[in-house]
Design an enzyme around this catalytic site. Structure first.
Site, PDB file in Angstrom:
ATOM      1  N   LYS A  41      28.270 -13.366 -34.245  1.00  0.00           N
ATOM      2  CA  LYS A  41      29.670 -13.250 -34.684  1.00  0.00           C
ATOM      3  C   LYS A  41      30.585 -14.364 -34.170  1.00  0.00           C
ATOM      4  O   LYS A  41      31.715 -14.456 -34.610  1.00  0.00           O
ATOM      5  CB  LYS A  41      30.227 -11.892 -34.221  1.00  0.00           C
ATOM      6  N   ARG A  95      40.486   4.656 -37.159  1.00  0.00           N
ATOM      7  CA  ARG A  95      41.896   4.406 -37.471  1.00  0.00           C
ATOM      8  C   ARG A  95      42.288   5.030 -38.796  1.00  0.00           C
ATOM      9  O   ARG A  95      43.361   5.584 -38.946  1.00  0.00           O
ATOM     10  CB  ARG A  95      42.173   2.896 -37.534  1.00  0.00           C
TER      11      ARG A  95
HETATM   12  O1  PNS Z   1      34.042  -3.364 -32.189  1.00  0.00           O
HETATM   13  P1  PNS Z   1      33.007  -3.357 -33.277  1.00  0.00           P
HETATM   14  O2  PNS Z   1      32.666  -4.770 -33.698  1.00  0.00           O
HETATM   15  O3  PNS Z   1      33.409  -2.472 -34.426  1.00  0.00           O
HETATM   16  O4  PNS Z   1      31.688  -2.708 -32.613  1.00  0.00           O
HETATM   17  C1  PNS Z   1      30.490  -2.621 -33.351  1.00  0.00           C
HETATM   18  C2  PNS Z   1      29.343  -2.131 -32.460  1.00  0.00           C
HETATM   19  C3  PNS Z   1      29.215  -3.002 -31.221  1.00  0.00           C
HETATM   20  C4  PNS Z   1      29.592  -0.718 -32.033  1.00  0.00           C
HETATM   21  C5  PNS Z   1      28.055  -2.184 -33.307  1.00  0.00           C
HETATM   22  O5  PNS Z   1      27.920  -3.435 -33.900  1.00  0.00           O
HETATM   23  C6  PNS Z   1      26.805  -1.878 -32.496  1.00  0.00           C
HETATM   24  O6  PNS Z   1      26.554  -0.763 -32.106  1.00  0.00           O
HETATM   25  N1  PNS Z   1      26.017  -2.938 -32.227  1.00  0.00           N
HETATM   26  C7  PNS Z   1      24.830  -2.847 -31.403  1.00  0.00           C
HETATM   27  C8  PNS Z   1      23.589  -2.900 -32.269  1.00  0.00           C
HETATM   28  C9  PNS Z   1      23.240  -1.532 -32.781  1.00  0.00           C
HETATM   29  O7  PNS Z   1      23.044  -0.592 -32.031  1.00  0.00           O
HETATM   30  N2  PNS Z   1      23.141  -1.432 -34.109  1.00  0.00           N
HETATM   31  C10 PNS Z   1      22.762  -0.220 -34.753  1.00  0.00           C
HETATM   32  C11 PNS Z   1      23.939   0.606 -35.156  1.00  0.00           C
HETATM   33  S1  PNS Z   1      23.489   1.283 -36.680  1.00  0.00           S
END
Ligand code: PNS
Length: 164
Positions: A41, A95
């Site tokens: 990202k 939100r």
């Molecule tokens: O603040 P964000 O960007 O909305 O957070 C997104 C986050 C970090 C919660 C999500 O991308 C995540 O859990 N990433 C870790 C990888 C993971 O576990 N992916 C599977 C979820 S289906």
């Protein structure tokens, strides 16, 4: 002891995120705020800086509950993070309806991978419902005032991104 992890990008942490941390501390004994190290990202703030800002913000603005909050980084899956911290819950903020679809999918997939870990949603306070880290980044990048949107600890670092 009830432990929850609160994963996110927090690029930067906003007052909406802090509101979720505060409310999660009312429900769980301990909340681990975990900054995703996301190499894909390309965040504007480094993971270390994001952790530092959150720690400072919690200590300054949520002083009475600061001892309940741990701030860390993580890589990989959120469910592995939860297992590492022996957390029974993943905290996320909602939100608006627009957040729901992706959050629902993520909650189902996480539950598929780790049935012992549940996702708990907090409805973001109405005063923060419009707020997102990406909007904050955009305003800050044009030198706009983000004082009302983020904790004080984030301000000098956001002022820096407008001069990049
Ligand atoms: O603040 P964000 O960007 O909305 O957070 C997104 C986050 C970090 C919660 C999500 O991308 C995540 O859990 N990433 C870790 C990888 C993971 O576990 N992916 C599977 C979820 S289906």
């Amino acid at each position: 002891m009830t432990v929850a992890v609160y994963p996110g990008s927090f690029d930067p942490v906003t007052r909406g995120h802090l509101d979720v941390v505060q409310r999660a501390c009312g429900v769980f004994d301990s909340v681990v705020v975990a900054v995703l190290i996301n190499t894909r990202k390309s965040p504007v703030l480094s993971a270390e800086l994001r952790v530092r800002i959150i720690r400072e913000a919690v200590d300054e603005e949520l002083a009475t509950i600061a001892s309940q909050v741990e701030v860390t980084t993580f890589e990989g899956l959120t469910v592995d993070l939860a297992r590492k911290h022996e957390a029974g819950s993943i905290v996320r903020g909602l939100r608006a309806v627009s957040d729901f679809e992706s959050e629902q999918a993520m909650a189902h997939l996480n539950r598929e991978m780790a049935p012992e870990v549940d996702t708990v949603f907090f409805m973001t306070g109405l005063e923060h419902a419009y707020l997102s880290s990406s909007m904050v980044r955009e305003i800050a990048s044009f030198g706009g005032d983000v004082t009302a949107l983020v904790p004080r600890a984030a301000l000098p670092h956001l002022a820096e991104i407008s001069s990049r």
